[in-house]
Design an enzyme around this catalytic site. Structure first.
Site, PDB file in Angstrom:
ATOM      1  CB  CYS A 143      -2.781  -8.503  -2.910  1.00  0.00           C
ATOM      2  SG  CYS A 143      -2.221  -6.862  -2.423  1.00  0.00           S
ATOM      3  CG  ASN A 144      -8.723  -6.081  -2.211  1.00  0.00           C
ATOM      4  OD1 ASN A 144      -8.547  -6.879  -1.299  1.00  0.00           O
ATOM      5  ND2 ASN A 144      -9.870  -5.997  -2.860  1.00  0.00           N
TER       6      ASN A 144
ATOM      7  CB  CYS B 246      -7.200  -4.742   2.472  1.00  0.00           C
ATOM      8  SG  CYS B 246      -5.553  -5.375   2.896  1.00  0.00           S
TER       9      CYS B 246
ATOM     10  N   GLY C  79       0.792  -1.229   0.000  1.00  0.00           N
ATOM     11  CA  GLY C  79       0.000   0.000   0.000  1.00  0.00           C
ATOM     12  C   GLY C  79       0.820   1.272   0.000  1.00  0.00           C
TER      13      GLY C  79
END
EC number: 5.1.1.3
Length: 275
Positions: free
Chosen positions: A70-71, A180, A40
């Protein structure tokens, strides 16, 4: 058949657990890319370059498909990965569509990392499905990273969730999208504060279904033979696929990764890999 599943840390194990529970006959190779975490905080270009390298790792593992669990990696870099390999690639997108359908008060919160929260893809999905709903996009720079360091960071995780949940309660949110894959690992902490009146949505079932669709489309004969063999075996233990855990950071986090795997008996090995 062997499937690769990856995330920046432990979060993708929520997806791996769902795949193994529904389709235990699949062999799963999990990569926790701890050495590059947190995703992130990385730039789009950094994530794209990294995911191409992850794709090469899985190609060398002879997997049949890759699940980007994984977003952040999905919204930022999945197109670069798809362009670099012929393997089927399954991503994770925020489950906003079912959230808007379930919300009775038409008040939805989406909790994500900053990269996902600011991504055009998330806003496209929201605009497509929100209709007249109020939407609150919330993000945390530290929550996913702190979940990876659990249990040492348990109190910090609880404080962050308390703060976020109180903001949601103040906005009268009745449906929360965990955007997430780390966050479902601590779903119970959200539930304790938000209560039964708030529906919490996470994507593991949808991703699992999409994986099987892509495997069936890409390998129809292999899947047919595999499912026939599974259905005719009287001893269910013969249908047990293996789980292999890999970390780019080393063995430092292996105990943590092991602790999040529901079917620990299926774990057949742990490896440190260089990406």
């Amino acid at each position: 058949m062997k499937v690769g599943v990856m995330d920046s840390g432990a979060g993708g194990l929520t997806i791996l657990n769902a795949i193994h529970q529904k389709h235990p006959y699949l062999d799963l190779v999990y990569l926790a890319d701890d050495a590059f975490a947190p995703y992130g905080s990385k730039s789009i270009t950094q994530l794209q370059d990294r995911l191409v390298k992850v794709g090469r790792f899985f190609e060398n593992e002879k997997v049949c498909a890759i699940v980007v669990a994984c977003n952040t990696a999905t919204v930022a870099a999945i197109d670069a990965l798809r362009a670099s390999t012929s393997l089927p690639i399954i991503g994770v997108e925020p489950a906003v569509k079912p959230a808007f359908r379930l919300s009775k008060k038409r008040r939805v919160a989406v909790l994500a990392t900053p990269v996902t929260a600011e991504s055009p893809r998330l806003n496209q999905l929201i605009d497509l499905w929100k209709e007249d709903s109020h939407v609150s996009i919330m993000s945390s720079l530290t929550l996913a990273f702190d979940i990876d360091a659990w249990p040492e960071t348990e109190e910090k995780v609880k404080q962050t969730i308390e703060q976020l949940s109180q903001e949601m309660l103040a906005q009268n949110i009745d449906t929360l999208v965990l955007a997430c894959t780390h966050y479902p690992l601590v779903k119970h902490l959200f539930e304790q504060i938000l209560g039964d009146e708030c529906e919490i949505i996470e994507p593991s079932e949808g991703v699992t279904a999409q994986l099987i669709r892509r495997l069936t489309e890409s390998y129809p004969n292999d899947m047919s033979q595999l499912l026939d063999a599974v259905s005719t075996r009287q001893d269910s233990s013969q249908n047990q696929g293996s789980i292999e855990l890999c970390s780019s950071l080393g063995f430092k986090n292996m105990q943590r990764l092991n602790s999040w795997v529901v079917s620990s008996s299926a774990i057949k090995g742990c490896r440190h890999v260089l990406i």
